[in-house]
Design a protein around this motif. Structure first.
Motif, PDB file in Angstrom:
ATOM      1  N   LYS A 230      16.923  11.698 -44.190  1.00 16.84           N
ATOM      2  CA  LYS A 230      18.143  11.685 -43.375  1.00 16.84           C
ATOM      3  C   LYS A 230      19.095  12.726 -43.962  1.00 16.84           C
ATOM      4  O   LYS A 230      19.394  12.680 -45.166  1.00 16.84           O
ATOM      5  N   ASN A 231      19.520  13.638 -43.119  1.00 12.24           N
ATOM      6  CA  ASN A 231      20.437  14.713 -43.539  1.00 12.24           C
ATOM      7  C   ASN A 231      19.973  15.431 -44.818  1.00 12.24           C
ATOM      8  O   ASN A 231      20.772  15.691 -45.715  1.00 12.24           O
TER       9      ASN A 231
ATOM     10  N   GLY B 148      16.377  17.421 -37.032  1.00  7.05           N
ATOM     11  CA  GLY B 148      17.453  17.987 -37.840  1.00  7.05           C
ATOM     12  C   GLY B 148      17.596  17.323 -39.201  1.00  7.05           C
ATOM     13  O   GLY B 148      18.481  17.668 -39.978  1.00  7.05           O
ATOM     14  N   SER B 149      16.702  16.367 -39.504  1.00  7.34           N
ATOM     15  CA  SER B 149      16.801  15.676 -40.805  1.00  7.34           C
ATOM     16  C   SER B 149      16.211  16.516 -41.930  1.00  7.34           C
ATOM     17  O   SER B 149      16.406  16.220 -43.102  1.00  7.34           O
ATOM     18  N   GLY B 150      15.473  17.549 -41.574  1.00  5.75           N
ATOM     19  CA  GLY B 150      14.914  18.457 -42.584  1.00  5.75           C
ATOM     20  C   GLY B 150      13.426  18.260 -42.826  1.00  5.75           C
ATOM     21  O   GLY B 150      12.859  18.849 -43.743  1.00  5.75           O
ATOM     22  N   LYS B 151      12.760  17.463 -41.964  1.00  5.99           N
ATOM     23  CA  LYS B 151      11.352  17.169 -42.257  1.00  5.99           C
ATOM     24  C   LYS B 151      10.429  18.375 -42.054  1.00  5.99           C
ATOM     25  O   LYS B 151       9.507  18.574 -42.841  1.00  5.99           O
ATOM     26  N   THR B 152      10.721  19.207 -41.045  1.00  6.16           N
ATOM     27  CA  THR B 152       9.877  20.401 -40.851  1.00  6.16           C
ATOM     28  C   THR B 152      10.099  21.395 -41.994  1.00  6.16           C
ATOM     29  O   THR B 152       9.134  21.976 -42.511  1.00  6.16           O
ATOM     30  N   VAL B 153      11.363  21.558 -42.396  1.00  4.35           N
ATOM     31  CA  VAL B 153      11.660  22.461 -43.521  1.00  4.35           C
ATOM     32  C   VAL B 153      10.981  21.931 -44.789  1.00  4.35           C
ATOM     33  O   VAL B 153      10.404  22.700 -45.570  1.00  4.35           O
TER      34      VAL B 153
END
Lengths: 256, 248
Positions: free
Chosen positions: A212-213, A37-42
């Motif tokens: 992170k976030n 959910g930290s946004g790494k895949t996006v």
């Protein structure tokens, strides 16, 4: 080299990437880490062009992606190799056909030349006796090797890997990590790996980007990550007792 | 709200149709894909189409014969009714609805599985126009669909003839006389015009549902069901419109 400047990505009202800037050098294994959910895949999918950013720029050796025409974008994509989390091999093709697919699609090589290149790459990833097998007939580790072979067969300048060793046993995971690093050095590829495997961080993290976030919280090398005082990084990386002890030992050795 | 969603889906479908014809795949690769689709979609459907057509033709013939109880009605009407039912509706429309289940669910589930296992993302990342690569060969393969329907017409009538003659309902002469009575060649053209339209729907609607599906294995199954429903609805509506336009 890939340079990212102030990337923003929103889905509806939710801002997933909140202005990330960093740089991924050629010939290095660059790792993106962070909690779920930290946004790494996006972030990875935005780098790949699967998601269009709502702000900021991504440049591939000076070519700003958003300013390229559709044809130029497609041409750039032929310079990109990608290893997906689930390998994403084509079920209807054999290992050999999977690996040869980019060559068949984008080059004018003869079938003989394609066969030679495919044989070379399959051998390079240490895959034997699997040429005529389908993806469903080989193990997860072998599928990852095939995915790596397919990603590098057309001499990519950029290699992206989404959790390349997820679902693999620790020994095979290290083999895959080392293989990716060797190939990165050998062909001077800009490699970006999305992972949450701490073994990979310690083994091949020449540059680590911690998200992170949706923000870049920390960046550095696997050596620096032992010494960092950033609480978010230490909480994430050293969440297990084993890694806490490893860090303690490393820091004690460093003092001596 | 629901109407807006349906309209947006219809818009998305037409945008997809346009995208299918953009950035064509290399011919040497496309040729093989088309041949594979012909094998999967056309050749693979012949058995079930032959079986259903033959027996339904037989049933139409028997039902007609059993309902002609008035001695003043000529027996050759059995052949006439079988021909009209099979050529005008059964072969083009009802076989297409059956194919919406057989071919349609195959198309949706195979493309949907490629979506959930990131194979479509892999194509896109490589710079391949995935819609052209996946859907265009299906459209070309289904240009042979009228051949399937032609076969269905032939076997439906053959089944009707065998049931009528060997069931003792009419003589062969009477049945064949019925087949030739008031034959309008345009009805064949009408049936094949419908077939071509249905072929386009059969190739594209299931592809749409597979391509844009989200989720995992369970959703692949749901997408196949939804795709069957919408392909059938589209076929029935198209059948109504074409019948109004061509026969009214």
């Amino acid at each position: 080299m890939i340079e990212v400047k102030n990337i923003v990505k929103k889905f509806g009202d939710q801002t997933v990437l909140k202005g990330i800037s960093t740089r991924f050098e050629a010939g290095m294994t660059n790792l993106i880490i962070g909690q779920s959910g930290s946004g790494k895949t996006v972030f990875l999918k935005t780098l790949l062009g699967i998601h269009t950013p709502d702000g900021g720029t991504i440049s591939f050796d000076g070519r700003i992606y958003s300013e390229l025409s559709n044809d130029e974008k497609r041409a750039l994509r032929t310079e990109i190799g990608m290893v997906f989390q689930g390998s994403a091999l084509f079920d209807s093709m054999t290992v050999e056909e999977n690996v040869g697919f980019p060559l068949k699609m984008f080059t004018k090589k003869t079938p003989k030349e394609i066969k030679e290149r495919v044989d070379f790459v399959i051998e390079r990833v240490n895959l034997t006796n699997a040429h005529y097998k389908r993806p469903s007939e080989i193990s997860g580790g072998m599928q990852k090797r095939v995915a790596i072979a397919r990603a590098i067969v057309n001499n990519p300048k950029y290699l992206f890997c989404d959790e390349p060793n997820s679902g693999l046993d620790p020994k095979t995971a290290i083999v895959i990590d080392n293989l990716i690093q060797e190939i990165t050095k050998e062909y001077n590829i800009t490699t970006v790996i999305n992972t949450h495997d701490m073994n990979s961080v310690m083994e091949i993290g020449e540059k680590i980007v911690f998200l992170k976030n949706g923000l870049l919280e920390w960046e550095g090398t696997n050596k620096k990550i032992f010494k960092t005082a950033n609480e978010a990084v230490t909480d994430f990386v050293y969440s297990s007792e084993l890694f806490k002890r490893v860090r303690k030992m490393y820091l004690e050795d460093d003092v001596k | 709200m629901m109407l807006v969603r349906y309209l947006s889906q219809i818009g998305k479908y037409f945008i997809m149709l346009k995208e299918i014809f953009n950035k064509p795949t290399k011919w040497s690769v496309m040729k093989q894909l088309i041949l594979k689709e012909i094998d999967d979609l056309i050749i693979g459907s012949l058995g079930i189409v032959a079986f259903i057509s033959f027996f339904v033709g037989g049933v139409v013939s028997i039902q007609t014969a059993l309902n002609l109880t008035n001695p003043l009605i000529p027996k050759y009407l059995v052949g006439f009714a079988t021909r009209q039912s099979v050529i005008l509706e059964f072969a083009p429309t009802f076989i297409s609805i059956i194919m919406a289940g057989k071919m349609g669910s195959f198309i949706t589930s195979s493309i949907g599985t490629m979506r959930v296992t990131e194979q479509i993302d892999a194509l896109e990342v490589m710079g391949v126009n995935s819609l052209n690569y996946l859907v265009f060969p299906k459209i070309i393969a289904l240009l042979l669909y009228p051949f399937v329907i032609g076969l269905s017409m032939f076997l439906g009538i053959l089944g009707g003839w065998m049931a009528a003659v060997y069931g003792g309902f009419t003589s062969s002469y009477e049945f064949i006389t019925g087949l030739q009575t008031e034959f309008i060649p345009f009805h064949i053209a009408y049936a094949f015009i419908k077939t071509f339209s249905f072929a386009l729907l059969l190739a594209t609607i299931p592809s749409f549902h597979g391509y844009y599906m989200k989720g995992g294995a369970l959703e692949v199954g749901q997408a196949s069901t939804v795709s069957f429903v919408w392909t059938s609805v589209a076929i029935i509506l198209m059948n109504f419109i074409l019948t109004q336009l061509l026969l009214s």
